[in-house]
Design an enzyme around this catalytic site. Structure first.
Site, PDB file in Angstrom:
ATOM      1  N   ASN A   1     -64.741 -60.277 -58.797  1.00 17.24           N
ATOM      2  CA  ASN A   1     -64.814 -59.640 -57.348  1.00 17.24           C
ATOM      3  C   ASN A   1     -63.475 -59.948 -56.785  1.00 17.24           C
ATOM      4  OD1 ASN A   1     -67.431 -58.750 -57.944  1.00 17.24           O
ATOM      5  ND2 ASN A   1     -68.571 -60.189 -56.999  1.00 17.24           N
TER       6      ASN A   1
ATOM      7  N   HIS B   1     -69.983 -38.799 -53.695  1.00 17.08           N
ATOM      8  CA  HIS B   1     -70.657 -40.016 -54.082  1.00 17.08           C
ATOM      9  C   HIS B   1     -72.258 -39.734 -54.224  1.00 17.08           C
ATOM     10  CE1 HIS B   1     -72.175 -44.317 -53.297  1.00 17.08           C
ATOM     11  NE2 HIS B   1     -71.196 -44.429 -54.355  1.00 17.08           N
TER      12      HIS B   1
ATOM     13  N   TYR C   1     -78.437 -52.912 -62.909  1.00 12.10           N
ATOM     14  CA  TYR C   1     -78.590 -52.584 -61.320  1.00 12.10           C
ATOM     15  C   TYR C   1     -80.017 -52.144 -61.147  1.00 12.10           C
ATOM     16  CZ  TYR C   1     -73.436 -52.261 -61.514  1.00 12.10           C
ATOM     17  OH  TYR C   1     -71.963 -52.460 -61.351  1.00 12.10           O
TER      18      TYR C   1
END
Length: 706
Positions: free
Chosen positions: A57, A446, A479
């Site tokens: 990250n 997206h 996820y």
């Protein structure tokens, strides 16, 4: 956690602005990830994985966000953003915050290493090898490592070589044997990234103990073999992070794919943004590196191995230590499809919701596979943003095109750090006969949507899949996301129009059901939020529950503040960045913001509006960020089926009850863990029991405001 308590105390007064800074908020998100690495209740290998996530990250944050701020400073940009920071002021604050989190990160690594040692997993210093181990490693060095090493001298005839971003190097300071020269020599050496970072040491067959030595430690010990005639004075590790953002001239590009390939080659030479060096690095080596990379302030001395991202692969590769991991879960195949293999027959009767990762992504793959083999299917249209390295969807789409179906795939070539993979998929799809479209100039595609057009008797019927996450079978296991399968006619008509707009020319369109960015999403969100304010002012039921990854758009935040002041209770579930300040008297005391960081990455975008007692629920690909609302093609899809709405409300209910992994945003920008006296409730554990809430057709009331 080791947060600067003095800074927290100082910031506990009234905020200078009504908004929190996006980048500082991101640092706090990464602290919450680090908190999972520090949590002794998490299995040890899962703690190691969280520590690896912190490292990766930070890499992305620095290569994009910090690098962008550095660009602004170099350009002399001094204007404050809407949160009150100039680039230089923010940069100074980020240096302090990043320094603190790195120090905390490596304290955590040492703690995890000690715990691993107790379990028989040991990182050994080269000096502590036994004679037998040293003999084995010396042979490994001669046979495997040495042949691929390339020492690179830096002097007048040999300029500083290209240092690749986020690779580990050794900086070597040398003197010449039998020479009186005072000026030392300097060289660098890249650590091979295609060899194991942690080399296993020999062990007895009946031993449970596993010992490892770092490859850079082995090379350092054998550095003399690379510089005959010279004496090594010091050998230190370093790692450079470059600006990795792409600058693409879409308007002037004749071929977008070739333009992106050209920019990817430039990325390797991006402006240096961060330098990590081993603690105690030789001053001459540090001087050479800083002079070459022109970095003065974003330089960090690391007390430990550089790039802890290796821990993810390391934790996953060890055999015989399953008890140090989370117990695996086997995603359930959705019961609605499992009983009847004909997806189209099921969807003609009812919509179906699939909740990943608790339910299997195989349902999506099977949906496309069935469509590719069905003689009545005329066309398949799909958007692809991020797909896995060996995606079964690509094969299914190629099969459909080869069998004569009209297959259109909108591939987003500009998906950050997935550009090369998406280029490869685009070429493969084109070769199989698919129509591949790269989206619209200036916009990233997206939205996650699939449209299947099927001939049924004398009519064509549209079947649609809308998702909150990517069409990626790999991330669907890690996820939390929602997939909606539907044959609703209004949604089908809008899906056709959306693809027409992405692939051709199309005039303004009055959407039947969809809310689409950048055309009408921003305005629609404003209307939905302010409608709740009108309901509250009139004494009607009002409520907003919004679950997303990030909230940073000022206009949306202002609308939420207005609704809260009108009396609307608002619960925001924001995993990462949040620029809204909750709990400020007269502004946002009716707003709560919580973040859940747990085993699975919370990724679903769900928006609930009470609407005076007639609730509306939307699934979306879009966070409430400026880029999503203005620079991307995004989708909000209403949930029409009352059964599905009930299931989604239940998901929100579970999330709002979480008092184990929830952290609540405070007005000062910091987060505090939930601290109530109720029995522990962990929403992701509860969500694993997906079959308990599927099937009932009664629409429940909204979860109670917390």
């Amino acid at each position: 956690m080791n947060v600067n308590e003095e800074e927290k105390k100082n910031n506990h007064t009234s905020p200078a602005t009504a908004y929190l800074n996006r980048d500082l908020s991101w640092i706090e998100f990464n602290r919450r990830v680090l908190q999972e690495a520090q949590d002794p209740d998490n299995p040890l290998m899962e703690r190691a994985k969280f520590l690896a996530i912190v490292s990766s990250n930070l890499d992305e944050f620095i290569s994009v966000r910090v690098a962008g701020i550095q660009d602004q400073i170099r350009a002399g940009y001094t204007k404050k953003d809407f949160t009150g920071y100039t680039p230089s002021g923010l940069y100074k604050r980020l240096i302090k915050r990043v320094s603190k989190i790195i120090a905390d990160q490596y304290r955590t690594f040492r703690d995890i290493s000690r715990s691993l040692h107790k379990e028989g997993i040991v990182f050994v210093n080269y000096e502590d090898l036994t004679p037998a181990q040293e003999l084995s490693i010396e042979q490994y060095y001669r046979d495997i490592i040495f042949p691929v090493l390339t020492p690179m001298a830096v002097d007048q005839s040999r300029p500083f070589p290209l240092v690749h971003s986020q690779f580990i190097y050794l900086a070597v300071v040398l003197t010449r044997k039998d020479s009186q020269e005072e000026e030392p020599y300097f060289a660098i050496l890249q650590i091979p990234s295609n060899l194991p970072r942690c080399i296993p040491l020999p062990h007895r067959s009946n031993s449970k103990k596993r010992q490892f030595v770092f490859i850079e430690d082995v090379i350092r010990h054998h550095i003399q073999t690379l510089f005959s005639g010279y004496d090594p004075v010091a050998v230190s590790e370093f790692r450079l992070t470059r600006n990795s953002d792409l600058t693409i001239d879409e308007e002037g590009a004749e071929d977008l794919l070739e333009e992106i390939e050209k920019e990817l080659r430039k990325r390797r030479r991006g402006v240096p943004a961060r330098l990590e060096v081993q603690k105690g690095i030789h001053p001459y080596a540090l001087e050479q590196l800083q002079a070459e990379f022109e970095l003065e302030d974003f330089v960090f001395e690391i007390d430990g191995p550089l790039d802890l991202g290796f821990l993810r692969g390391f934790a996953g590769s060890l055999k015989g230590f399953s008890y140090l991991h989370d117990a695996p879960i086997e995603p359930l195949y959705p019961a609605e499809f499992d009983e009847n293999e004909d997806f189209f027959e099921v969807l003609r009767e009812r919509d179906v919701l699939v909740y990943h990762p608790y339910e299997s992504f195989d349902a999506m793959t099977d949906f496309i596979t069935q469509a590719s083999e069905d003689e009545q299917v005329m066309a398949i249209k799909m958007t692809l943003y991020r797909v896995s390295g060996n995606s079964p969807l690509i094969s299914a789409l190629a099969l459909a095109a080869e069998s004569g179906k009209q297959v259109t795939v909108v591939v987003e070539l500009k998906a950050r750090f997935d550009e090369e993979r998406n280029i490869a998929w685009a070429r493969k799809l084109e070769q199989s006969g698919c129509h591949v479209v790269y989206g619209l100039v200036g916009l990233k595609t997206h939205a996650k949507i699939t449209l299947i057009v099927r001939q049924e008797g004398l009519e064509l019927r549209r079947y649609v899949h809308v998702g909150t996450g990517n069409y990626n079978d790999s991330t669907a296991k890690a996820y939390t996301d929602l997939s909606l399968f539907t044959a609703n006619n209004e949604i089908g008509l809008d899906a056709s129009e959306l693809f027409n707009q992405m692939t051709g020319y199309s005039a303004n369109y009055d959407w039947n059901a969809f809310v689409v960015a950048p055309t009408n999403m921003s305005l629609s969100l404003q209307k939905l939020i302010l409608r709740e304010a009108e309901h509250a002012a009139a004494g009607r039921p009002s409520r907003i529950i919004a679950k997303m990854n990030s909230l940073s758009n000022q206009e949306v935040i202002d609308n939420l503040y207005s609704a809260a002041q009108a009396g609307v209770p608002i619960d925001l579930i924001v995993r990462g960045v949040c620029c809204l300040r909750p709990g400020i008297e007269g502004l946002s005391e009716r707003i709560t913001v919580r973040s859940i960081v747990d085993r699975f990455l919370e990724h679903s975008r769900i928006y609930y509006f009470e609407n005076g007692g007639d609730p509306e629920v939307y699934l979306s690909s879009a966070d409430w960020m400026t880029r999503n609302l203005t620079r991307r093609i995004e989708l909000m899809c209403p949930v029409k089926d009352p059964v599905i709405r009930k299931q989604i409300v239940k998901i929100l209910d579970l999330t709002l009850k979480d008092n184990v992994k929830s952290s609540f945003l405070q007005p000062n920008g910091y987060y505090e863990r939930a601290d109530d006296k109720k029995a522990p409730f962990r929403s992701q554990f509860a969500a694993m029991e997906v079959t308990r809430w599927k099937g009932s057709r009664a629409l429940p009331s909204a979860p109670k405001h917390s």
